[in-house]
Structures are given as C-alpha cells and as structure tokens.
Design an enzyme around this catalytic site. Sequence first.
Site, PDB file in Angstrom:
ATOM      1  N   ASP A  42       0.736  -1.110  -0.122  1.00  0.00           N
ATOM      2  CA  ASP A  42       0.031  -0.039  -0.024  1.00  0.00           C
ATOM      3  C   ASP A  42       0.841   1.131   0.004  1.00  0.00           C
ATOM      4  O   ASP A  42       0.414   2.409   0.639  1.00  0.00           O
ATOM      5  CB  ASP A  42      -1.191   0.162   1.200  1.00  0.00           C
ATOM      6  CG  ASP A  42      -0.273  -0.100   2.627  1.00  0.00           C
ATOM      7  OD1 ASP A  42       1.042  -0.350   2.522  1.00  0.00           O
ATOM      8  OD2 ASP A  42      -0.812   0.106   3.475  1.00  0.00           O
ATOM      9  N   HIS A 245      22.782   3.421 -19.181  1.00  0.00           N
ATOM     10  CA  HIS A 245      21.936   3.562 -18.326  1.00  0.00           C
ATOM     11  C   HIS A 245      22.191   3.121 -16.751  1.00  0.00           C
ATOM     12  O   HIS A 245      21.193   2.413 -16.159  1.00  0.00           O
ATOM     13  CB  HIS A 245      20.459   3.568 -18.881  1.00  0.00           C
ATOM     14  CG  HIS A 245      19.975   4.291 -20.022  1.00  0.00           C
ATOM     15  ND1 HIS A 245      19.142   4.165 -20.810  1.00  0.00           N
ATOM     16  CD2 HIS A 245      20.279   5.247 -20.116  1.00  0.00           C
ATOM     17  CE1 HIS A 245      18.941   4.911 -21.698  1.00  0.00           C
ATOM     18  NE2 HIS A 245      19.808   6.021 -21.456  1.00  0.00           N
ATOM     19  N   ASP A 262      25.363  11.616 -14.677  1.00  0.00           N
ATOM     20  CA  ASP A 262      24.269  12.032 -15.566  1.00  0.00           C
ATOM     21  C   ASP A 262      23.149  12.355 -14.718  1.00  0.00           C
ATOM     22  O   ASP A 262      22.719  11.384 -14.178  1.00  0.00           O
ATOM     23  CB  ASP A 262      24.030  10.992 -16.673  1.00  0.00           C
ATOM     24  CG  ASP A 262      23.175  11.551 -17.647  1.00  0.00           C
ATOM     25  OD1 ASP A 262      22.504  12.564 -17.333  1.00  0.00           O
ATOM     26  OD2 ASP A 262      23.207  10.751 -18.593  1.00  0.00           O
ATOM     27  N   ASP A 273      19.263  17.765 -17.872  1.00  0.00           N
ATOM     28  CA  ASP A 273      19.987  16.561 -18.266  1.00  0.00           C
ATOM     29  C   ASP A 273      21.387  16.869 -18.687  1.00  0.00           C
ATOM     30  O   ASP A 273      21.806  17.084 -19.673  1.00  0.00           O
ATOM     31  CB  ASP A 273      19.241  16.186 -19.577  1.00  0.00           C
ATOM     32  CG  ASP A 273      19.687  14.695 -19.931  1.00  0.00           C
ATOM     33  OD1 ASP A 273      20.571  14.085 -19.228  1.00  0.00           O
ATOM     34  OD2 ASP A 273      19.294  14.234 -21.153  1.00  0.00           O
ATOM     35  N   HIS A 352      26.041   6.079 -28.921  1.00  0.00           N
ATOM     36  CA  HIS A 352      24.608   6.434 -28.677  1.00  0.00           C
ATOM     37  C   HIS A 352      24.495   7.796 -29.639  1.00  0.00           C
ATOM     38  O   HIS A 352      25.484   8.175 -30.129  1.00  0.00           O
ATOM     39  CB  HIS A 352      24.090   6.879 -27.379  1.00  0.00           C
ATOM     40  CG  HIS A 352      25.129   7.515 -26.448  1.00  0.00           C
ATOM     41  ND1 HIS A 352      25.221   8.783 -26.678  1.00  0.00           N
ATOM     42  CD2 HIS A 352      26.157   7.338 -25.780  1.00  0.00           C
ATOM     43  CE1 HIS A 352      26.181   9.549 -26.060  1.00  0.00           C
ATOM     44  NE2 HIS A 352      26.737   8.617 -25.153  1.00  0.00           N
ATOM     45  N   HIS A 356      18.878  14.889 -28.182  1.00  0.00           N
ATOM     46  CA  HIS A 356      17.393  14.605 -28.001  1.00  0.00           C
ATOM     47  C   HIS A 356      16.980  15.914 -27.377  1.00  0.00           C
ATOM     48  O   HIS A 356      17.601  16.670 -26.925  1.00  0.00           O
ATOM     49  CB  HIS A 356      17.143  13.289 -27.026  1.00  0.00           C
ATOM     50  CG  HIS A 356      17.699  13.638 -25.845  1.00  0.00           C
ATOM     51  ND1 HIS A 356      17.163  14.321 -24.719  1.00  0.00           N
ATOM     52  CD2 HIS A 356      18.649  13.135 -25.216  1.00  0.00           C
ATOM     53  CE1 HIS A 356      17.713  14.010 -23.757  1.00  0.00           C
ATOM     54  NE2 HIS A 356      18.903  13.373 -24.110  1.00  0.00           N
ATOM     55  N   HIS A 363      13.660  12.865 -22.437  1.00  0.00           N
ATOM     56  CA  HIS A 363      13.655  12.509 -23.913  1.00  0.00           C
ATOM     57  C   HIS A 363      12.083  13.049 -24.451  1.00  0.00           C
ATOM     58  O   HIS A 363      11.393  12.227 -24.541  1.00  0.00           O
ATOM     59  CB  HIS A 363      13.686  10.981 -24.237  1.00  0.00           C
ATOM     60  CG  HIS A 363      15.002  10.422 -23.679  1.00  0.00           C
ATOM     61  ND1 HIS A 363      15.387   9.202 -23.389  1.00  0.00           N
ATOM     62  CD2 HIS A 363      16.303  11.093 -23.527  1.00  0.00           C
ATOM     63  CE1 HIS A 363      16.480   9.035 -23.178  1.00  0.00           C
ATOM     64  NE2 HIS A 363      17.308  10.342 -22.970  1.00  0.00           N
ATOM     65  N   GLU A 389      25.414  15.600 -26.516  1.00  0.00           N
ATOM     66  CA  GLU A 389      26.204  14.677 -25.549  1.00  0.00           C
ATOM     67  C   GLU A 389      27.025  13.663 -25.999  1.00  0.00           C
ATOM     68  O   GLU A 389      26.649  12.597 -26.078  1.00  0.00           O
ATOM     69  CB  GLU A 389      25.012  14.197 -24.614  1.00  0.00           C
ATOM     70  CG  GLU A 389      23.890  13.408 -25.402  1.00  0.00           C
ATOM     71  CD  GLU A 389      22.788  12.735 -24.377  1.00  0.00           C
ATOM     72  OE1 GLU A 389      23.174  11.914 -23.564  1.00  0.00           O
ATOM     73  OE2 GLU A 389      21.672  12.980 -24.515  1.00  0.00           O
ATOM     74  N   TYR A 393      33.245   5.350 -25.166  1.00  0.00           N
ATOM     75  CA  TYR A 393      33.087   4.074 -24.134  1.00  0.00           C
ATOM     76  C   TYR A 393      34.246   3.184 -24.583  1.00  0.00           C
ATOM     77  O   TYR A 393      33.836   2.336 -25.632  1.00  0.00           O
ATOM     78  CB  TYR A 393      31.670   3.560 -24.157  1.00  0.00           C
ATOM     79  CG  TYR A 393      30.780   5.000 -23.737  1.00  0.00           C
ATOM     80  CD1 TYR A 393      30.421   5.331 -22.698  1.00  0.00           C
ATOM     81  CD2 TYR A 393      30.269   5.803 -25.000  1.00  0.00           C
ATOM     82  CE1 TYR A 393      29.656   6.502 -22.276  1.00  0.00           C
ATOM     83  CE2 TYR A 393      29.298   6.750 -24.736  1.00  0.00           C
ATOM     84  CZ  TYR A 393      29.066   7.384 -23.548  1.00  0.00           C
ATOM     85  OH  TYR A 393      28.305   8.130 -23.304  1.00  0.00           O
ATOM     86  N   ARG A 410      31.522  10.964 -20.832  1.00  0.00           N
ATOM     87  CA  ARG A 410      30.491  11.713 -21.492  1.00  0.00           C
ATOM     88  C   ARG A 410      30.255  13.174 -21.240  1.00  0.00           C
ATOM     89  O   ARG A 410      30.411  13.431 -19.996  1.00  0.00           O
ATOM     90  CB  ARG A 410      29.027  10.993 -21.415  1.00  0.00           C
ATOM     91  CG  ARG A 410      27.864  11.748 -21.967  1.00  0.00           C
ATOM     92  CD  ARG A 410      26.588  10.838 -22.550  1.00  0.00           C
ATOM     93  NE  ARG A 410      25.726  10.407 -21.261  1.00  0.00           N
ATOM     94  CZ  ARG A 410      25.915   9.343 -20.513  1.00  0.00           C
ATOM     95  NH1 ARG A 410      26.679   8.193 -20.907  1.00  0.00           N
ATOM     96  NH2 ARG A 410      25.167   8.909 -19.459  1.00  0.00           N
ATOM     97  N   GLU A 412      27.686  16.377 -21.356  1.00  0.00           N
ATOM     98  CA  GLU A 412      26.093  16.720 -21.955  1.00  0.00           C
ATOM     99  C   GLU A 412      25.789  17.906 -21.656  1.00  0.00           C
ATOM    100  O   GLU A 412      25.653  18.348 -20.298  1.00  0.00           O
ATOM    101  CB  GLU A 412      25.286  15.750 -21.577  1.00  0.00           C
ATOM    102  CG  GLU A 412      23.718  15.757 -21.733  1.00  0.00           C
ATOM    103  CD  GLU A 412      22.860  14.688 -21.468  1.00  0.00           C
ATOM    104  OE1 GLU A 412      23.124  13.906 -20.660  1.00  0.00           O
ATOM    105  OE2 GLU A 412      21.730  14.450 -22.117  1.00  0.00           O
TER     106      GLU A 412
HETATM  107  N1  GLY Z   1      19.975  11.175 -19.302  1.00  0.00           N
HETATM  108  C1  GLY Z   1      19.735  10.306 -20.205  1.00  0.00           C
HETATM  109  C2  GLY Z   1      20.104  10.919 -21.389  1.00  0.00           C
HETATM  110  O1  GLY Z   1      21.153  11.678 -21.361  1.00  0.00           O
HETATM  111  O2  GLY Z   1      19.597  10.879 -22.489  1.00  0.00           O
HETATM  112 MN    MN Z   2      20.381  13.148 -22.648  1.00  0.00          MN
HETATM  113 MN    MN Z   3      21.897  12.582 -19.643  1.00  0.00          MN
END
Ligand code: GLY
Ligand code: MN
Ligand code: MN
Length: 446
Positions: A42, A245, A262, A273, A352, A356, A363, A389, A393, A410, A412
Amino acid sequence: MTKHTRIDVAEFATRRETLLAQMPENSVALIPAAKELTRSRDTEYLFCQDKDFYYLSGFHEPDALLVLVKNFGDESILFCRDKDPHQEVWHGRRVGPDAAQAEFGFDLTYTLDELEQVLPMYINGKDTLMFAQGANKEFDELVFACLNILRGGAKQGLTAPSTIVDIRDLIHEMRLIKSPAEIAIMREANVISGNAHKRAMRASKQGVFEYQLEAEILHEFAFNGARSAAYGTIVGGGENATILHYTDNEEVLMDGELVLIDAGAELAGYAADITRTFPVNGKFTKLQAKVYNLVLDAQIAAFNTIKPGSNFAIANQAANEVLTKGLYELGILSGDLDELIADKACKQYFIHGLGHWLGLDVHDVGDYQVDHDRNQLRAFEPGMVLTIEPGLYFDSEADVDEELQGVGIRIEDNILVTESGFENLTINAPKSIKEIENAMRSPKKK
Ligand code: GLY
Ligand code: MN
Ligand code: MN
C-alpha cells in the site's frame, strides 16, 4: 499561477485554445492525468503527472481527465477527485471541482463520480474523437464503454464519432517549441543541476560510494526548489561509466578512476539533463585528459553548427568528424582518415545518439524527421531545447591502451536554439579540465 506550476494559468488556457484551434470541426479530445503507481503493497511511488495532461492543464492531481470540445463554442472541461475530508486526512489535500474551475481556468468541472454518466454526452454527436488510443488500457476501456453506449443508443438519437485520431501528434508539436516562461524554468533547472554537479565533484574521493555522490546531487536539487530528479541519477565510477543507463550506483569509487554523473533536476515539471565526467581524486592523468578533451572538442564542434535551419544530422557530422580524427591521432583507429570519417568510424566507441529534445520529459516529444525520411533532417527552430552529449566508451576488452580499458566519458549540456544561434543553458557545471580540477581543489562545502 499555482504553487505547482510557476507558469501563469493564462498560459495553460492559451495552450488549450491553440490546440482547440487545430482540432477538426465538431470534435472532442480526451487527455487523462496519470494514476498513482504502487511501489509495494500500500505504498506508492512519488507521483509524476502525465506530461501532456500537465502541459494543457497545469493540474497536479492523479486520476483527472481533461476534455476539450470543439463545437460552436470551444470548451475546456475537467473531471477531478471530489473533496473528501476523510480521504484528505489520510492521503493529502484535494483541489476539488469548484476550486479547480476558479483557480485553473476551466469552463466547467465535474467530479470523477460523474464521469460515467456525463462523458458519453460530450462524445455524442461528434464527428471525430481524439485521444491516445493504446497508451493506457484502462482508459481505452472507459472510452470504448462510452462509444458502446452511444452506438447502442440510436433510438434515443445518440451517435458515436466515426473517426478516432491520436491527439498526441498535435500536443507534441506544441511542446517542442518552448515559451519564454518554460525557458525561464529550464534555465533555472540547469543552474540548480549545474551546482549539484559541482557539489558532487567536491564530495568525490576514493572510498565514497556512488550512491553517496547521488545523495549530494539530490541534496542540492531539494535545497534549491527541485524536489526530485528528472530521471534516475547515474553515478558510474570506473567501468560502470560504460553502462549507458547505469543507475545501481552501489559501488565504491577508486583512486585513479573517472566517474561519470548524468543527473538533472525536475523543476516545476521540466527536466535538466547534464553529464559530467571527472577524476575521482580530482586530477586527470595525461591520457584521461587527452580523451576528455577530445569529447569536449566534439561537443564544441556540434554546438557551432546549432542555429535555426541546422539539424541533428549536421551537428552529428561535426561531432563524428572530430571524434574520428581524434581517435585516429591517438592510434585507436587506423587506416585512411578520409575513409574513416566517411564511415563514421568513431561510432565503434561513440555508441549512442548525439542528443535529443528536452522539456517536460527528459527524452522530450516532437518528431525528429521531416516526412519521416529517417535522416533526422528536421530543421532547428528558435525555442527548441535539445541536448548535445558526445561520449566515448571503451569496455574492458577494447583494443586500446590498458589505461583506457573500462573508461567511459560523456559530456552533456542543454542547448536552447535562438534566433541568432544558440544559448547554452548549462553554464555553471564545471566542464574544462581546469574548471573541474579547480572546483575539486576548492574547500569542500559542508
Ligand atoms: N539522461 C539520459 C540521457 O542523457 O539521454
Ligand atoms: Mn540526454
Ligand atoms: Mn543525460
């Protein structure tokens, strides 16, 4: 403005009018709020409103329904939970239909108890029904029950719409272009998030757990007005940085390793982000610095392409060229440089996309392609917000110098497209090697 929105009630009303103006004649749109999600038995997860519903209503409670009627006169109608002293003592305050009408600017409000009886009457006689069919099974069932009532009521003069159209396409195109009020919130979310990254850098040292840096981040968010993160915070030390992720955040940080964070705050529903990668001990090695600067150069090259009329493909091309050339110069890629660039050879390690849309969702919504030609050729327009970003890797088996095996980097930032080019909203998260090392050297914040 309600305490939950930071955006004037009039702006939400204008959004509904803009959507109504694009709906076909004699149509009705249904946009449901989110439901609470059970965490265990609950107890529930922290409630997150459906972003399309929020965008059009500014209303923060679960279970509600927004109905937009396009007829001779347009109408905005809200169904919401009724006031209930007993429930409110146990589970928290409710706005109730009367205050919802007065404070949120709807033309009419009803309680949820009235939904079953009243909703079919708003759908009756319309040519087109607009809703996100298939997105929510329970809501689909409610809508189809209404349609069945209408289809079975021919003798009483009831008629059901002959056409069902997905309302999301129109809403998502609107959400893609941010208003000045939305941009102001996103700027602030970025400032808070940038300070949170700085705080985590200052707290970093060998022996600290990844989740402890996460705690520093969340602390900075909350003490500056952002109750929660916009998405699961990623704190990846060493090889964990190569898991895109990674949110386990359960391991201990080691001297000599890099750590990738991140993390972005959610402020009044809007996401930041931001990613930063830095040495656990505050000092980059020579090789770490070289690869870090390569990713940074790729990001800057991508930034320099951003202006109205440009697009993600152009930005990608710029970043890919820098990364491929840099990997070639480091001896990680070999062969003919022009061919490597033409083949986007860096993608072996840049695994990647470049970025975005960003907004109410991390996203965020909105089409990336024009005519769905799969080339990401949609032109940037002023008011769009996006991430840039780039990353590299190298897994533990990668054919690279041993020091780079198990390294993920990375960087970003969040970018607003302006009339004359772009504005980087991510202004205060340390980024150059000098800025990072200085921030990590300065006295720790208590
Ligand atoms: N934090 C998710 C991305 O950078 O797309
Ligand atoms: Mn992102
Ligand atoms: Mn991110």
